[in-house]
Design a protein around this motif. Sequence first.
Motif, PDB file in Angstrom:
ATOM      1  N   TYR A 105      57.028  28.361 138.086  1.00 54.59           N
ATOM      2  CA  TYR A 105      57.588  27.715 139.274  1.00 54.59           C
ATOM      3  C   TYR A 105      56.946  28.269 140.549  1.00 54.59           C
ATOM      4  O   TYR A 105      56.513  27.513 141.417  1.00 54.59           O
ATOM      5  N   GLU A 109      54.528  26.149 143.112  1.00 53.97           N
ATOM      6  CA  GLU A 109      54.964  25.924 144.491  1.00 53.97           C
ATOM      7  C   GLU A 109      54.004  26.549 145.505  1.00 53.97           C
ATOM      8  O   GLU A 109      53.838  26.028 146.596  1.00 53.97           O
ATOM      9  N   LEU A 136      61.127  30.720 148.073  1.00 53.98           N
ATOM     10  CA  LEU A 136      60.896  30.089 146.775  1.00 53.98           C
ATOM     11  C   LEU A 136      61.926  30.541 145.745  1.00 53.98           C
ATOM     12  O   LEU A 136      62.386  29.735 144.933  1.00 53.98           O
ATOM     13  N   TYR A 140      64.445  28.178 143.715  1.00 54.18           N
ATOM     14  CA  TYR A 140      64.501  28.241 142.255  1.00 54.18           C
ATOM     15  C   TYR A 140      65.938  28.452 141.789  1.00 54.18           C
ATOM     16  O   TYR A 140      66.402  27.790 140.863  1.00 54.18           O
ATOM     17  N   GLY A 183      51.925  21.582 141.981  1.00 50.21           N
ATOM     18  CA  GLY A 183      51.776  21.084 143.339  1.00 50.21           C
ATOM     19  C   GLY A 183      50.430  20.407 143.524  1.00 50.21           C
ATOM     20  O   GLY A 183      49.570  20.401 142.635  1.00 50.21           O
TER      21      GLY A 183
END
Length: 193
Positions: A105, A109, A136, A140, A183
């Motif tokens: 993740y 990101e 972030l 999350y 992304g």
Amino acid sequence: MAASAAMADWRDEASDSEVSEASCREGGEEGTVLEGEDTDEDYEQLLGRVYGILGENNPGLAGRTHMTVMTSPSVLREGTKKTVFANFMDSCQKIRRDPRHVMDYLLSELATSGSLDGQQRLVVKGRFAPRNFEQLLRRYIYEYVICNGCKGTDTTLSRENRLLFLRCEQCGSSRSVAPIKAGFIARVTRVRA
């Protein structure tokens, strides 16, 4: 019905204590208590009583006082082009998630690459500030940890038929969560002349 009886008892006791406080303040003479003269001790006592009554009447509410406290990310620079998230494993253990999932993740990101080193720190290619990692992690936690029903953090992530489901251990609700998407990464190719 029990709540209304408790409220009536509270009003009676509160009016008795106001009269006794007024008589103490004015040297034994009975008087009125002005608004705004309450002390913090009175507030703490009343608040304690309210929580006590709530705990007695609703025992399920008493268990929800547990709160997960996250430590801020410890971010270091390694050279000029790498950033190290030093307490990455501690953060993953506190939210009870697989480090691989959290790492995927964060990397998607941040639109960069990275890996875990021998000391279980996340090494990311690029220069990033600690607030980037903190934002972030908050996102999350909101998407993959917190239950929408009871706002608890006692959840598990499970995969069923290519879908990820977030199941709450406290209230039993479940919901599907979005898979981690990479992304936007610009592909730069040379034009041949």
